[in-house]
Design a protein around this motif. Structure first.
Motif, PDB file in Angstrom:
ATOM      1  N   GLY A 155       0.817  -1.207   0.000  1.00 53.46           N
ATOM      2  CA  GLY A 155       0.000   0.000   0.000  1.00 53.46           C
ATOM      3  C   GLY A 155       0.851   1.256   0.000  1.00 53.46           C
ATOM      4  O   GLY A 155       0.665   2.159  -0.824  1.00 53.46           O
ATOM      5  N   ALA A 156       1.807   1.321   0.925  1.00 53.05           N
ATOM      6  CA  ALA A 156       2.680   2.500   1.013  1.00 53.05           C
ATOM      7  C   ALA A 156       3.554   2.634  -0.227  1.00 53.05           C
ATOM      8  O   ALA A 156       3.817   3.751  -0.690  1.00 53.05           O
ATOM      9  CB  ALA A 156       3.546   2.428   2.268  1.00 53.05           C
ATOM     10  N   TYR A 157       3.989   1.499  -0.784  1.00 56.35           N
ATOM     11  CA  TYR A 157       4.802   1.562  -2.005  1.00 56.35           C
ATOM     12  C   TYR A 157       3.997   2.143  -3.168  1.00 56.35           C
ATOM     13  O   TYR A 157       4.492   2.991  -3.926  1.00 56.35           O
ATOM     14  CB  TYR A 157       5.336   0.175  -2.370  1.00 56.35           C
ATOM     15  CG  TYR A 157       6.085   0.186  -3.679  1.00 56.35           C
ATOM     16  CD1 TYR A 157       7.348   0.767  -3.775  1.00 56.35           C
ATOM     17  CD2 TYR A 157       5.501  -0.327  -4.837  1.00 56.35           C
ATOM     18  CE1 TYR A 157       8.025   0.813  -4.992  1.00 56.35           C
ATOM     19  CE2 TYR A 157       6.168  -0.287  -6.048  1.00 56.35           C
ATOM     20  CZ  TYR A 157       7.432   0.288  -6.127  1.00 56.35           C
ATOM     21  OH  TYR A 157       8.085   0.335  -7.324  1.00 56.35           O
ATOM     22  N   LEU A 158       2.744   1.711  -3.304  1.00 56.74           N
ATOM     23  CA  LEU A 158       1.907   2.218  -4.385  1.00 56.74           C
ATOM     24  C   LEU A 158       1.618   3.711  -4.226  1.00 56.74           C
ATOM     25  O   LEU A 158       1.561   4.448  -5.211  1.00 56.74           O
ATOM     26  CB  LEU A 158       0.600   1.424  -4.463  1.00 56.74           C
ATOM     27  CG  LEU A 158       0.749  -0.010  -4.991  1.00 56.74           C
ATOM     28  CD1 LEU A 158      -0.539  -0.797  -4.810  1.00 56.74           C
ATOM     29  CD2 LEU A 158       1.177  -0.012  -6.451  1.00 56.74           C
ATOM     30  N   VAL A 159       1.479   4.173  -2.988  1.00 58.04           N
ATOM     31  CA  VAL A 159       1.313   5.609  -2.745  1.00 58.04           C
ATOM     32  C   VAL A 159       2.616   6.332  -3.094  1.00 58.04           C
ATOM     33  O   VAL A 159       2.599   7.418  -3.676  1.00 58.04           O
ATOM     34  CB  VAL A 159       0.898   5.882  -1.284  1.00 58.04           C
ATOM     35  CG1 VAL A 159       0.971   7.365  -0.950  1.00 58.04           C
ATOM     36  CG2 VAL A 159      -0.513   5.352  -1.041  1.00 58.04           C
ATOM     37  N   HIS A 160       3.742   5.716  -2.772  1.00 61.84           N
ATOM     38  CA  HIS A 160       5.050   6.305  -3.075  1.00 61.84           C
ATOM     39  C   HIS A 160       5.227   6.536  -4.575  1.00 61.84           C
ATOM     40  O   HIS A 160       5.727   7.580  -4.989  1.00 61.84           O
ATOM     41  CB  HIS A 160       6.149   5.384  -2.537  1.00 61.84           C
ATOM     42  CG  HIS A 160       7.533   5.872  -2.792  1.00 61.84           C
ATOM     43  ND1 HIS A 160       8.062   6.981  -2.169  1.00 61.84           N
ATOM     44  CD2 HIS A 160       8.512   5.412  -3.605  1.00 61.84           C
ATOM     45  CE1 HIS A 160       9.304   7.182  -2.591  1.00 61.84           C
ATOM     46  NE2 HIS A 160       9.595   6.246  -3.460  1.00 61.84           N
ATOM     47  N   ILE A 161       4.779   5.583  -5.377  1.00 61.11           N
ATOM     48  CA  ILE A 161       4.972   5.723  -6.824  1.00 61.11           C
ATOM     49  C   ILE A 161       3.790   6.398  -7.514  1.00 61.11           C
ATOM     50  O   ILE A 161       3.926   6.894  -8.635  1.00 61.11           O
ATOM     51  CB  ILE A 161       5.274   4.368  -7.517  1.00 61.11           C
ATOM     52  CG1 ILE A 161       4.087   3.410  -7.387  1.00 61.11           C
ATOM     53  CG2 ILE A 161       6.552   3.751  -6.967  1.00 61.11           C
ATOM     54  CD1 ILE A 161       4.206   2.163  -8.259  1.00 61.11           C
ATOM     55  N   PRO A 167      -4.357   4.120 -11.285  1.00 62.74           N
ATOM     56  CA  PRO A 167      -4.855   3.103 -10.366  1.00 62.74           C
ATOM     57  C   PRO A 167      -3.947   2.857  -9.160  1.00 62.74           C
ATOM     58  O   PRO A 167      -4.394   2.397  -8.118  1.00 62.74           O
ATOM     59  CB  PRO A 167      -4.927   1.859 -11.239  1.00 62.74           C
ATOM     60  CG  PRO A 167      -3.780   2.024 -12.210  1.00 62.74           C
ATOM     61  CD  PRO A 167      -3.668   3.516 -12.449  1.00 62.74           C
ATOM     62  N   GLU A 168      -2.632   3.143  -9.291  1.00 66.02           N
ATOM     63  CA  GLU A 168      -1.684   2.764  -8.235  1.00 66.02           C
ATOM     64  C   GLU A 168      -1.992   3.416  -6.898  1.00 66.02           C
ATOM     65  O   GLU A 168      -2.081   2.740  -5.862  1.00 66.02           O
ATOM     66  CB  GLU A 168      -0.233   3.090  -8.638  1.00 66.02           C
ATOM     67  CG  GLU A 168       0.293   2.323  -9.813  1.00 66.02           C
ATOM     68  CD  GLU A 168       0.109   3.070 -11.122  1.00 66.02           C
ATOM     69  OE1 GLU A 168      -0.674   4.062 -11.147  1.00 66.02           O
ATOM     70  OE2 GLU A 168       0.724   2.654 -12.116  1.00 66.02           O
TER      71      GLU A 168
END
Length: 198
Positions: A155-161, A167-168
């Motif tokens: 979750g945090a990685y997808l927010v980071h990118i 969609p991310e």
């Protein structure tokens, strides 16, 4: 509604609200998208920090070093991500809208992104650190039931990118919200079982 339901729901809500907002977040800033860009970031200013507050709430009442690392990284995320929201969201959206239709984006607006983006980057790295420490801590304390906390990491990685862009970013915020609420449920069940057996 009992606290067993309301507490996890309250902790899940910030991430879930931002995930829904991300579905309406424009992928680019122009005059045509500027009002929605601005309008989404104003309430975002109230909600982005609550993601950090929800994560920190999972270590409430504790005074050990790990709990302070979770609180500190949640605070850094909340502070720097709010700065991104104000500068690149509210500020850039407002200025672009006020310039009016047909006006090319001036270098000054691009300069806003040049400071807002690295501040948001600090915030998203702090979020990654926060969830990594929290997930490891909850696994060590609660064992197998806390495996649900590992969902915080993607979750945090997808927010980071992907910020909260679909969609991310939408998926990332949804995962953070769901995992935060789920950890609150696990904590409640484990403490209830411990109290019953004690």
């Amino acid at each position: 509604m009992s606290r067993r339901v309301t507490w996890p729901l309250l902790l899940a809500l910030p991430g879930l609200v931002l995930a829904v907002a991300g579905l309406f977040h424009p992928h680019g800033l122009s005059y045509d998208t500027s009002w929605r860009w601005f309008a989404l970031h104003v309430p975002g200013l109230l909600v982005f920090p609550l993601v950090g507050a929800a994560l920190a709430a999972l270590v409430r009442g504790r005074r050990d070093p790990v709990s302070w690392v979770v609180r500190l990284t949640a605070y850094v995320y909340a502070t720097f991500y709010s700065a991104l929201d104000v500068i690149s969201g509210i500020g850039a959206g407002w200025v672009t809208h006020e310039l009016g239709p047909g006006v090319p984006r001036p270098p000054a607006v691009s300069l806003m992104f040049r400071i807002g983006t690295p501040l948001g980057e600090i915030g998203s790295w702090a979020l990654l650190a926060c969830v990594a420490v929290l997930a490891a801590d909850q696994l060590a304390r609660l064992r197998v039931p806390a495996l649900v906390g590992l969902v915080l990491l993607p979750g945090a990685y997808l927010v980071h990118i992907g910020h909260i862009f679909a969609p991310e970013g939408v998926a990332g915020m949804a995962l953070i919200g769901l995992a935060t609420g789920a950890l609150a449920v696990v904590q409640d069940r484990v403490s209830g079982s411990a109290a019953a057996s004690g």
